[in-house]
Motif scaffolding. Sequence first.
Motif, PDB file in Angstrom:
ATOM      1  N   HIS A 138      -5.617   1.273   6.987  1.00  7.13           N
ATOM      2  CA  HIS A 138      -4.739   1.825   8.028  1.00  7.13           C
ATOM      3  C   HIS A 138      -3.841   2.923   7.448  1.00  7.13           C
ATOM      4  O   HIS A 138      -3.709   4.004   8.032  1.00  7.13           O
ATOM      5  CB  HIS A 138      -3.897   0.695   8.624  1.00  7.13           C
ATOM      6  N   ASN A 139      -3.249   2.661   6.290  1.00  2.80           N
ATOM      7  CA  ASN A 139      -2.350   3.624   5.655  1.00  2.80           C
ATOM      8  C   ASN A 139      -3.099   4.900   5.260  1.00  2.80           C
ATOM      9  O   ASN A 139      -2.578   6.006   5.426  1.00  2.80           O
ATOM     10  CB  ASN A 139      -1.663   2.990   4.446  1.00  2.80           C
ATOM     11  N   HIS A 140      -4.330   4.763   4.766  1.00  2.00           N
ATOM     12  CA  HIS A 140      -5.109   5.942   4.394  1.00  2.00           C
ATOM     13  C   HIS A 140      -5.465   6.799   5.610  1.00  2.00           C
ATOM     14  O   HIS A 140      -5.616   8.019   5.489  1.00  2.00           O
ATOM     15  CB  HIS A 140      -6.385   5.541   3.636  1.00  2.00           C
ATOM     16  N   GLU A 141      -5.586   6.184   6.774  1.00  2.00           N
ATOM     17  CA  GLU A 141      -5.860   6.959   7.983  1.00  2.00           C
ATOM     18  C   GLU A 141      -4.596   7.660   8.489  1.00  2.00           C
ATOM     19  O   GLU A 141      -4.616   8.846   8.804  1.00  2.00           O
ATOM     20  CB  GLU A 141      -6.413   6.056   9.090  1.00  2.00           C
ATOM     21  N   GLU A 142      -3.474   6.924   8.598  1.00  2.00           N
ATOM     22  CA  GLU A 142      -2.292   7.490   9.247  1.00  2.00           C
ATOM     23  C   GLU A 142      -1.490   8.451   8.364  1.00  2.00           C
ATOM     24  O   GLU A 142      -0.892   9.395   8.881  1.00  2.00           O
ATOM     25  CB  GLU A 142      -1.378   6.382   9.775  1.00  2.00           C
ATOM     26  N   THR A 143      -1.459   8.254   7.061  1.00  2.58           N
ATOM     27  CA  THR A 143      -0.588   9.060   6.202  1.00  2.58           C
ATOM     28  C   THR A 143      -0.876  10.558   6.263  1.00  2.58           C
ATOM     29  O   THR A 143       0.062  11.346   6.449  1.00  2.58           O
ATOM     30  CB  THR A 143      -0.605   8.531   4.761  1.00  2.58           C
ATOM     31  N   PRO A 144      -2.120  11.015   6.124  1.00  3.20           N
ATOM     32  CA  PRO A 144      -2.349  12.465   6.210  1.00  3.20           C
ATOM     33  C   PRO A 144      -1.948  13.053   7.568  1.00  3.20           C
ATOM     34  O   PRO A 144      -1.465  14.179   7.645  1.00  3.20           O
ATOM     35  CB  PRO A 144      -3.847  12.620   5.973  1.00  3.20           C
ATOM     36  N   LEU A 145      -2.118  12.258   8.629  1.00  2.00           N
ATOM     37  CA  LEU A 145      -1.766  12.748   9.967  1.00  2.00           C
ATOM     38  C   LEU A 145      -0.256  12.711  10.181  1.00  2.00           C
ATOM     39  O   LEU A 145       0.308  13.621  10.813  1.00  2.00           O
ATOM     40  CB  LEU A 145      -2.518  11.957  11.030  1.00  2.00           C
ATOM     41  N   PHE A 146       0.423  11.691   9.676  1.00  2.18           N
ATOM     42  CA  PHE A 146       1.890  11.707   9.683  1.00  2.18           C
ATOM     43  C   PHE A 146       2.396  12.946   8.944  1.00  2.18           C
ATOM     44  O   PHE A 146       3.306  13.635   9.407  1.00  2.18           O
ATOM     45  CB  PHE A 146       2.471  10.457   9.009  1.00  2.18           C
ATOM     46  N   ALA A 147       1.812  13.231   7.788  1.00  2.00           N
ATOM     47  CA  ALA A 147       2.236  14.386   6.986  1.00  2.00           C
ATOM     48  C   ALA A 147       2.069  15.682   7.779  1.00  2.00           C
ATOM     49  O   ALA A 147       2.963  16.543   7.774  1.00  2.00           O
ATOM     50  CB  ALA A 147       1.448  14.449   5.675  1.00  2.00           C
ATOM     51  N   LYS A 148       0.934  15.845   8.471  1.00  7.79           N
ATOM     52  CA  LYS A 148       0.724  17.056   9.275  1.00  7.79           C
ATOM     53  C   LYS A 148       1.721  17.120  10.432  1.00  7.79           C
ATOM     54  O   LYS A 148       2.223  18.199  10.761  1.00  7.79           O
ATOM     55  CB  LYS A 148      -0.713  17.114   9.807  1.00  7.79           C
ATOM     56  N   SER A 149       2.018  15.981  11.045  1.00  7.93           N
ATOM     57  CA  SER A 149       2.984  15.960  12.141  1.00  7.93           C
ATOM     58  C   SER A 149       4.383  16.339  11.642  1.00  7.93           C
ATOM     59  O   SER A 149       5.088  17.127  12.279  1.00  7.93           O
ATOM     60  CB  SER A 149       3.006  14.565  12.787  1.00  7.93           C
ATOM     61  N   ILE A 150       4.777  15.793  10.498  1.00  9.34           N
ATOM     62  CA  ILE A 150       6.082  16.134   9.903  1.00  9.34           C
ATOM     63  C   ILE A 150       6.110  17.618   9.537  1.00  9.34           C
ATOM     64  O   ILE A 150       7.104  18.316   9.775  1.00  9.34           O
ATOM     65  CB  ILE A 150       6.362  15.246   8.668  1.00  9.34           C
ATOM     66  N   THR A 201       0.836  -1.193   0.000  1.00 13.25           N
ATOM     67  CA  THR A 201       0.000   0.000   0.000  1.00 13.25           C
ATOM     68  C   THR A 201       0.874   1.248   0.000  1.00 13.25           C
ATOM     69  O   THR A 201       1.870   1.305   0.717  1.00 13.25           O
ATOM     70  CB  THR A 201      -0.984   0.012   1.197  1.00 13.25           C
ATOM     71  N   THR A 202       0.487   2.205  -0.808  1.00 13.68           N
ATOM     72  CA  THR A 202       1.185   3.487  -0.894  1.00 13.68           C
ATOM     73  C   THR A 202       0.145   4.599  -0.857  1.00 13.68           C
ATOM     74  O   THR A 202      -0.803   4.588  -1.628  1.00 13.68           O
ATOM     75  CB  THR A 202       2.007   3.586  -2.202  1.00 13.68           C
TER      76      THR A 202
END
Length: 185
Positions: free
Chosen positions: A160-172, A14-15
């Motif tokens: 799972h990836n679709h949930e965490e990726t946007p939030l990881f991006a905001k955290s970064i 998944t990407t």
Amino acid sequence: MEIIQTSENALSATTVSAVMNVPIEKINIADWLLNLPDAEYQRCSVNHIAAGITSNFEGVPMSINVEYVGTALVVQHYIFDQYRPEYCRMLSVSDTITASGRSKVQVLWELRAEKIDDQTSMFTNTIHATATPEFLEFIKERGISLAEAAKARQEASDAHNHEETPLFAKSIENKALYGKYNLPF
């Protein structure tokens, strides 16, 4: 030793990408991940339970993540293979615990930032899960085909990836712009 993913052992791939409103020059994914507080990791998915940083016997950094992927509790032991400001590659032989027992799955996790323009960057989170010989024996003993296991894992991992990726991006993005975690997403 890394197991190369093939059609005979693939469980999921998944990407997911998200735009970050920060210049690429300010981003440091390795620093973000190596200093990621447990609470910040938990904020990035309802399925994240815990995270911490340690090292292996050779002194190579490791990220220990505990999360649910679908109905499996997964304890990941990510060893940093590459870690640079714009790219991290980590490999884990992860413990997977389900109602029918415990096994191991290899997980390759890649985090990447690429320049879009002078003010924005693209964050990409890629996860590949590969069956270990132990996992193949585990599903065989339970009468589960690789196709069935892969279908369930692909659906769970992609969600799972679709949930965490946007939030990881905001955290970064927050870490790059303000030098802090625990800022509003």
